[in-house]
Design a protein around this motif. Structure first.
Motif: not given
Length: 470
Positions: A84-97
């Motif tokens: 999740f730290e890797l995906l947090a590099l795009a703070p404005d994007d929403r994440i799904a898993y």
């Protein structure tokens, strides 16, 4: 007078300057090029952003897949913080898993995530939507073959595209910014270069405007090769004007100089005839008046003919002319009968065409003057002809006399040169006839040639053949 006034006086509207045209053209080119570059930069930026963020998705999905373990015969997921730290590099994007076990059972995460169309690969990237927003997904498959558990576990990680779009737009803005700076610099340099290139034209215009109106000498100026074409055309135009002015001055000068004496003589003889009571004496005076009138008419015809020939040299279009036709037309017109009644005139023309590029009227006037000179100063018979000799075309007139002396022959062709004193009409003037013929020959790249042989004295206009003429 201002430039606007000069343009108004000539009736011509000034067009846009070269600088304005260049700036407009370069601006249009940069706008079109900027649009093309913007599309290319955006496509490149989108590809670069997709590749960069796809690596983040791959890293996050692999971290999650690596955290799956088997406990009590079932897969267990211990979600790693690093994913999740890797995906947090795009703070404005929403994440799904989503992590799903055998038969599609969801172990953790969203239950309704879209799946790829194919599942043939262990790792696959695909595009879909997440809650109505475009997103990018990756599916990673991990296979287990243990005593307690055997099967596959799938990990799906998705991310919206906001950061990707922002990165692509940033790359595009940077590219267009560089283009704008370079375009402005290019326009500035172009304006400076155009002004520098046009300085010779400005100096040329300044030099012409300061010239005396009577100065028609060629322009001598160090100008670029492209401007030299304009200078040469201007010099050619001024040369034609100079010749026209010279013709008018010559005609006025010749008229004042050559006509004053015969007109005064005619007036004196007319006064004598009016006061003479003796019929025989009056008839002699009238005969002299008639002879003087004929000479005066002949002189006027030659002067006007010379002015016409010089004028047509610059204005008449050069056409293909057969010199045989000119000789034949002069022979058949029979004008020589009025000049020398009872004269023996003969015609000799070649069988082959004698072509030249010239003005037919000018050649005809020149040939008539040669024939008139031969009738006035030569000996019968007089022959007119046309032929090809040594690859050049000749229109010639021959009489049976020996011709003028070498001293007088050197002066023939000058205006109002003295006559051929060794012939039967001593002291007669050859007038302008040979001068007209020489002018015509030189105008069309030829010469006026004279020769004596057993057949008599021949004078010829020699010109290049049509195939060789410039």
């Amino acid at each position: 007078m201002s430039d606007g006034a000069r343009s108004h006086d000539t009736g011509l509207a000034a067009t846009r300057s070269l600088t304005a045209r260049l700036v407009t053209g370069l601006s249009g080119l940069m706008i079109v090029g900027g649009l093309i570059l913007a599309l290319a930069a955006f496509a490149y930026g989108r590809t670069a952003a997709r590749d960069a963020f796809d690596r983040l998705l791959v890293g996050a999905a692999n971290d999650i897949a690596a955290s799956i373990s088997i406990r009590d015969g079932a897969p267990v997921v211990d979600l790693p913080v690093s994913a999740f730290e890797l995906l947090a590099l795009a703070p404005d994007d929403r994440i799904a898993y989503q992590v799903s076990g055998p038969k599609g059972a969801v172990l953790t995460g969203y239950k309704d995530l879209p799946r790829p169309n194919t599942t043939a690969q262990d790792s696959e990237l695909y595009d879909a939507r997440f809650k109505g927003e475009p997103a990018r997904y990756i599916r990673v498959t991990r296979r287990f073959a243990e005593r307690q558990f055997s099967g596959t576990v799938e990990v799906i990680v998705g991310q919206t595209l906001r950061a990707r779009t922002q990165l692509a737009l940033s790359i595009t803005r940077n590219a267009l910014g560089g283009l704008a700076v370079g375009g402005i610099a290019m326009l500035a340099f172009a304006i400076i270069i155009v002004h520098s290139a046009l300085r010779p034209l400005e100096r040329l215009a300044h030099g012409i405007s300061e010239r005396d109106p009577q100065d028609l000498t060629p322009i001598r100026a160090a100008v670029p090769r492209e401007v030299d074409v304009l200078v040469q055309a201007t010099n050619g135009f001024m040369g034609r004007l100079d010749r026209q002015f010279a013709t008018m001055k010559s005609l006025i000068s010749d008229t004042a100089h050559q006509l004053r004496t015969p007109v005064a003589a005619l007036r004196a003889q007319s006064d004598l005839a009016a006061e003479e009571d003796d019929p025989a004496r009056r008839d002699q005076i009238v005969a002299k008046m008639h002879s003087g009138t004929v000479r005066l008419s002949r002189l006027l015809d030659q002067m006007l003919s010379r002015a016409l020939v010089i004028h047509r040299a610059d204005s008449a279009r050069r056409e293909r002319v057969d010199l045989r036709n000119i000789a034949l037309d002069i022979f058949e017109e029979g004008d020589h009968a009025a000049l020398a009644p009872g004269s023996d005139i003969r015609l000799e023309i070649a069988e082959a065409e004698v072509p030249v590029l010239a003005d037919e009227l000018s050649l005809s006037e020149a040939a008539k003057n040669l024939l008139g000179n031969a009738l006035a100063h030569g000996e019968a018979p007089v022959t007119i002809g046309a032929e090809l000799r040594d690859g050049r075309a000749r229109l010639w007139v021959r009489d049976a006399g020996p011709g003028p002396s070498p001293e007088l022959r050197a002066r023939l062709g000058e205006r109002f040169a003295p006559g051929r004193t060794d012939t039967r009409r001593r002291g007669a003037s050859s007038g302008l006839g040979l001068a007209i013929a020489q002018s015509v020959a030189e105008t069309y790249g030829g010469t006026l040639e004279m020769e004596s042989d057993a057949a008599g004295f021949t004078i010829a206009i020699t010109l290049p053949r049509a195939e060789e003429a410039p």
